[in-house]
Scaffold this motif. Structure first.
Motif, PDB file in Angstrom:
ATOM      1  N   ALA A 120     -27.968 -29.032 -24.910  1.00 23.66           N
ATOM      2  CA  ALA A 120     -28.598 -29.819 -25.970  1.00 23.66           C
ATOM      3  C   ALA A 120     -28.894 -31.239 -25.506  1.00 23.66           C
ATOM      4  CB  ALA A 120     -27.704 -29.849 -27.215  1.00 23.66           C
ATOM      5  N   GLY A 121     -28.133 -31.696 -24.504  1.00 25.52           N
ATOM      6  CA  GLY A 121     -28.327 -33.060 -24.009  1.00 25.52           C
ATOM      7  C   GLY A 121     -29.106 -33.136 -22.716  1.00 25.52           C
ATOM      8  N   GLY A 122     -29.775 -32.052 -22.336  1.00 27.57           N
ATOM      9  CA  GLY A 122     -30.599 -32.076 -21.131  1.00 27.57           C
ATOM     10  C   GLY A 122     -29.908 -31.581 -19.883  1.00 27.57           C
ATOM     11  N   GLY A 123     -28.700 -30.981 -20.016  1.00 28.23           N
ATOM     12  CA  GLY A 123     -28.000 -30.455 -18.854  1.00 28.23           C
ATOM     13  C   GLY A 123     -28.649 -29.179 -18.339  1.00 28.23           C
ATOM     14  N   LYS A 124     -28.199 -28.729 -17.150  1.00 25.74           N
ATOM     15  CA  LYS A 124     -28.753 -27.528 -16.527  1.00 25.74           C
ATOM     16  C   LYS A 124     -27.677 -26.453 -16.412  1.00 25.74           C
ATOM     17  CE  LYS A 124     -32.232 -29.735 -13.508  1.00 25.74           C
ATOM     18  NZ  LYS A 124     -31.793 -31.127 -13.373  1.00 25.74           N
ATOM     19  N   ALA A 125     -28.101 -25.208 -16.636  1.00 23.95           N
ATOM     20  CA  ALA A 125     -27.193 -24.080 -16.493  1.00 23.95           C
ATOM     21  C   ALA A 125     -27.935 -22.921 -15.837  1.00 23.95           C
ATOM     22  CB  ALA A 125     -26.648 -23.647 -17.850  1.00 23.95           C
ATOM     23  N   ILE A 126     -27.260 -22.228 -14.911  1.00 23.54           N
ATOM     24  CA  ILE A 126     -27.806 -21.013 -14.299  1.00 23.54           C
ATOM     25  C   ILE A 126     -26.961 -19.841 -14.769  1.00 23.54           C
ATOM     26  CG2 ILE A 126     -28.385 -19.807 -12.173  1.00 23.54           C
ATOM     27  CD1 ILE A 126     -28.638 -22.432 -10.762  1.00 23.54           C
ATOM     28  N   ILE A 127     -27.628 -18.806 -15.278  1.00 23.86           N
ATOM     29  CA  ILE A 127     -26.958 -17.626 -15.809  1.00 23.86           C
ATOM     30  C   ILE A 127     -27.265 -16.461 -14.863  1.00 23.86           C
ATOM     31  CG2 ILE A 127     -26.744 -16.082 -17.802  1.00 23.86           C
ATOM     32  CD1 ILE A 127     -28.207 -18.522 -19.336  1.00 23.86           C
ATOM     33  N   PHE A 128     -26.224 -15.884 -14.281  1.00 23.98           N
ATOM     34  CA  PHE A 128     -26.431 -14.818 -13.298  1.00 23.98           C
ATOM     35  C   PHE A 128     -26.190 -13.449 -13.915  1.00 23.98           C
ATOM     36  CE2 PHE A 128     -25.818 -18.262 -10.192  1.00 23.98           C
ATOM     37  CZ  PHE A 128     -26.913 -18.002  -9.381  1.00 23.98           C
ATOM     38  N   VAL A 129     -27.107 -12.525 -13.610  1.00 29.35           N
ATOM     39  CA  VAL A 129     -27.000 -11.125 -14.032  1.00 29.35           C
ATOM     40  C   VAL A 129     -27.207 -10.248 -12.790  1.00 29.35           C
ATOM     41  CG1 VAL A 129     -27.777 -11.591 -16.384  1.00 29.35           C
ATOM     42  CG2 VAL A 129     -29.460 -11.065 -14.617  1.00 29.35           C
ATOM     43  N   ASN A 130     -26.971  -8.947 -12.957  1.00 27.83           N
ATOM     44  CA  ASN A 130     -27.009  -8.059 -11.795  1.00 27.83           C
ATOM     45  C   ASN A 130     -28.320  -7.315 -11.605  1.00 27.83           C
ATOM     46  OD1 ASN A 130     -24.402  -8.787 -11.105  1.00 27.83           O
ATOM     47  ND2 ASN A 130     -23.452  -7.020 -12.102  1.00 27.83           N
ATOM     48  N   THR A 131     -29.163  -7.241 -12.643  1.00 30.41           N
ATOM     49  CA  THR A 131     -30.400  -6.470 -12.527  1.00 30.41           C
ATOM     50  C   THR A 131     -31.594  -7.266 -13.046  1.00 30.41           C
ATOM     51  OG1 THR A 131     -30.243  -5.441 -14.730  1.00 30.41           O
ATOM     52  CG2 THR A 131     -29.107  -4.337 -12.903  1.00 30.41           C
ATOM     53  N   LYS A 132     -32.783  -6.870 -12.590  1.00 29.14           N
ATOM     54  CA  LYS A 132     -34.016  -7.523 -13.027  1.00 29.14           C
ATOM     55  C   LYS A 132     -34.243  -7.315 -14.523  1.00 29.14           C
ATOM     56  CE  LYS A 132     -35.887  -6.278  -8.500  1.00 29.14           C
ATOM     57  NZ  LYS A 132     -36.842  -5.398  -7.793  1.00 29.14           N
ATOM     58  N   ALA A 133     -33.993  -6.088 -14.998  1.00 31.57           N
ATOM     59  CA  ALA A 133     -34.192  -5.804 -16.420  1.00 31.57           C
ATOM     60  C   ALA A 133     -33.271  -6.650 -17.283  1.00 31.57           C
ATOM     61  CB  ALA A 133     -33.957  -4.314 -16.693  1.00 31.57           C
ATOM     62  N   LYS A 134     -32.017  -6.814 -16.864  1.00 31.68           N
ATOM     63  CA  LYS A 134     -31.076  -7.643 -17.622  1.00 31.68           C
ATOM     64  C   LYS A 134     -31.511  -9.111 -17.599  1.00 31.68           C
ATOM     65  CE  LYS A 134     -27.860  -6.572 -19.426  1.00 31.68           C
ATOM     66  NZ  LYS A 134     -26.451  -6.467 -19.046  1.00 31.68           N
ATOM     67  N   ALA A 135     -32.082  -9.564 -16.490  1.00 33.74           N
ATOM     68  CA  ALA A 135     -32.557 -10.946 -16.411  1.00 33.74           C
ATOM     69  C   ALA A 135     -33.626 -11.203 -17.470  1.00 33.74           C
ATOM     70  CB  ALA A 135     -33.099 -11.248 -15.017  1.00 33.74           C
ATOM     71  N   ASP A 136     -34.573 -10.287 -17.604  1.00 33.19           N
ATOM     72  CA  ASP A 136     -35.625 -10.449 -18.616  1.00 33.19           C
ATOM     73  C   ASP A 136     -35.034 -10.397 -20.023  1.00 33.19           C
ATOM     74  OD1 ASP A 136     -37.667 -10.688 -16.739  1.00 33.19           O
ATOM     75  OD2 ASP A 136     -37.995  -8.523 -16.643  1.00 33.19           O
ATOM     76  N   GLU A 137     -34.089  -9.485 -20.238  1.00 30.15           N
ATOM     77  CA  GLU A 137     -33.465  -9.335 -21.556  1.00 30.15           C
ATOM     78  C   GLU A 137     -32.703 -10.602 -21.951  1.00 30.15           C
ATOM     79  OE1 GLU A 137     -29.631  -6.910 -23.299  1.00 30.15           O
ATOM     80  OE2 GLU A 137     -30.889  -5.915 -21.793  1.00 30.15           O
ATOM     81  N   VAL A 138     -31.887 -11.118 -21.044  1.00 30.16           N
ATOM     82  CA  VAL A 138     -31.096 -12.318 -21.345  1.00 30.16           C
ATOM     83  C   VAL A 138     -32.004 -13.533 -21.500  1.00 30.16           C
ATOM     84  CG1 VAL A 138     -29.317 -13.880 -20.452  1.00 30.16           C
ATOM     85  CG2 VAL A 138     -29.036 -11.397 -20.235  1.00 30.16           C
ATOM     86  N   ASN A 139     -33.050 -13.607 -20.693  1.00 31.97           N
ATOM     87  CA  ASN A 139     -33.994 -14.721 -20.798  1.00 31.97           C
ATOM     88  C   ASN A 139     -34.606 -14.785 -22.199  1.00 31.97           C
ATOM     89  OD1 ASN A 139     -35.865 -16.790 -20.108  1.00 31.97           O
ATOM     90  ND2 ASN A 139     -37.403 -15.245 -19.636  1.00 31.97           N
ATOM     91  N   MET A 140     -35.034 -13.644 -22.730  1.00 30.54           N
ATOM     92  CA  MET A 140     -35.618 -13.610 -24.068  1.00 30.54           C
ATOM     93  C   MET A 140     -34.609 -14.054 -25.117  1.00 30.54           C
ATOM     94  SD  MET A 140     -37.945 -10.139 -24.014  1.00 30.54           S
ATOM     95  CE  MET A 140     -38.384 -10.385 -25.731  1.00 30.54           C
ATOM     96  N   ALA A 141     -33.364 -13.613 -24.973  1.00 31.36           N
ATOM     97  CA  ALA A 141     -32.340 -13.968 -25.954  1.00 31.36           C
ATOM     98  C   ALA A 141     -31.988 -15.451 -25.896  1.00 31.36           C
ATOM     99  CB  ALA A 141     -31.094 -13.116 -25.720  1.00 31.36           C
TER     100      ALA A 141
END
Length: 424
Positions: free
Chosen positions: A240-261
């Motif tokens: 909320a204050g402009g920080g950065k976070a990287i979220i790691f997943v194991n599959t391409k499909a999960k990456a798209d799913e989590v990105n949308m959420a």
């Protein structure tokens, strides 16, 4: 020094200080240093100094062959190394060469003349076979992340490229790696002349999580992962204050799913192998510049990428092995800064996580529960109000912003007075 000062760098990091003089003096070097310790500038600075000294006052010649070749395992790392060189050598022509994009502009770049070539092994071999890339004038051959190139099956490619460089007393071969497998040592014997080994890791710290990273672990049910992630991003990622976070997943499909959420409550983009190179570069650039607060990625982003000031690394999916855990987590707590990594795991994954922590010598992991909604609200509102305080008085709209924040977090029970002395 002016170029470094513009980046806020006024003294060398330990790895840079250790290798600077040996490389300046013509020694071949094998260097092992932790991820995020400044390895790229460690070899870039002395190489740039020597190349500029060779240039003297003469004007660059069009069509000149490169004098430095850097091999990197991924496109993203090749681009990053290229940027690091460019940031300290505005008078030298540096370019990156990799697959997934048209080869024609790369051929034209070589025809115009390049001082430093940074590339992935496959595209470098392609350019060699076409006769577009000449290695006759190479003074410096650098293997960055040499251990990863072995893991990705580039051993024969690297030997082929190094073998194409004419032997000469003036050539220096520099190997930089986070680990020193036997293969690196065999390459050193074959292509280096009495190399100096510089080890800033030590056997006792091999495979160990960096001391600059605070590790949290949280057990969740599969259905609760996204709500848990939302709270963690607000509490520890400062999104909320402009920080950065990287979220790691194991599959391409999960990456798209989590990105949308995640996009429902924070600005986010995805990075994985099915995304075009142009989109991947754009996503990384926007993330670096703070246009996106979150990046959802598969392990394609776990190694080599140097993204400044990542506040939080979230292992949404349990890493598949010890190396993945270390290199994912190593995206934060870099260059002497501190950071936080959190692992979300289910009851079924508890034993696998314990084995990873034992193998990576983690003894101080903190088991945390779901953040208290009140704490999340207070953290988020302070971040937003802090940003609003920087806005000129005539343009403030504090009530509107607080209402939007309240709606996005999902509301709360009781009375909320955002402009009161207590904040909430």
């Amino acid at each position: 020094m002016d170029a470094l000062a513009a980046r806020g760098i006024y003294s060398l990091f330990p790895v840079q200080a250790q290798v600077f003089e040996p490389i300046m003096n013509g020694r071949d070097v094998v260097c092992r240093a932790k991820t995020g310790s400044g390895k790229t500038l460690a070899f870039a600075l002395p190489v740039v100094e020597n190349l500029l000294e060779e240039n003297g006052k003469s004007r660059p010649r069009k069509g000149r062959a490169p004098r430095c070749l850097v091999l990197a395992p991924t496109r993203e790392l090749a681009n990053q190394v290229s940027r690091e060189f460019e940031s300290v050598c505005p008078n030298l022509k540096v370019d990156s060469f990799y697959g997934g994009v048209s080869i024609s502009p790369q051929i034209r770049s070589l025809e115009n003349g390049v001082d430093v070539v940074v590339g992935t092994p496959g595209r470098i071999i392609d350019l060699l076979e076409r006769g577009c890339l000449k290695l006759d004038n190479i003074r410096y051959a650098v293997l960055d992340e040499a251990d990863q190139m072995l893991d990705m099956g580039f051993e024969q490619d690297m030997e082929r490229i190094l073998g194409a460089i004419p032997e000469g007393k003036e050539r220096q071969t520099l190997l930089f790696s986070a680990t020193l497998p036997k293969w690196v040592k065999s390459v050193a014997k074959r292509y280096q002349n009495n190399p100096l080994t510089i080890d800033l890791v030590g056997e006792e710290n091999t495979g160990k999580l960096a001391d600059t990273i605070r590790l949290l672990v949280q057990q969740v049910d599969g259905a609760q992962k996204m709500s848990a992630l939302q709270g963690l991003l607000a509490m520890y990622g400062n999104t909320a204050g402009g920080g950065k976070a990287i979220i790691f997943v194991n599959t391409k499909a999960k990456a798209d799913e989590v990105n949308m959420a995640v996009n429902e409550f924070a600005s986010c983009d995805a990075l994985h192998g099915d995304i075009s190179q142009a989109q991947r570069e754009k996503a990384l650039a926007l993330f670096r510049d703070g246009k996106y607060n979150c990046l959802v990625a598969t392990d394609v982003a776990a190694r080599g990428l140097d993204i400044p000031s990542v506040d939080l690394v979230a292992h949404f999916d349990l890493p598949q092995d010890n190396e993945a855990f270390l290199h994912r987590s190593g995206r934060t707590g870099r260059a002497g800064k501190t950071g936080t990594a959190v692992v979300l795991f289910t009851e079924r994954e508890a034993r696998s996580l314990a084995l990873i922590l034992r193998a990576t010598k983690v003894t101080n992991a903190e088991l945390v529960g779901a953040p208290d909604p009140g704490d999340v609200m207070r953290t988020a509102s302070r971040s937003v109000l802090g940003k609003l305080d920087k806005v000129t008085a005539g343009k403030r709209s504090r009530c509107c912003c607080c209402c939007v924040l309240w709606l996005r977090v999902g509301g709360c029970e009781g009375t909320w007075n955002p402009l009161g002395e207590e904040g909430i």
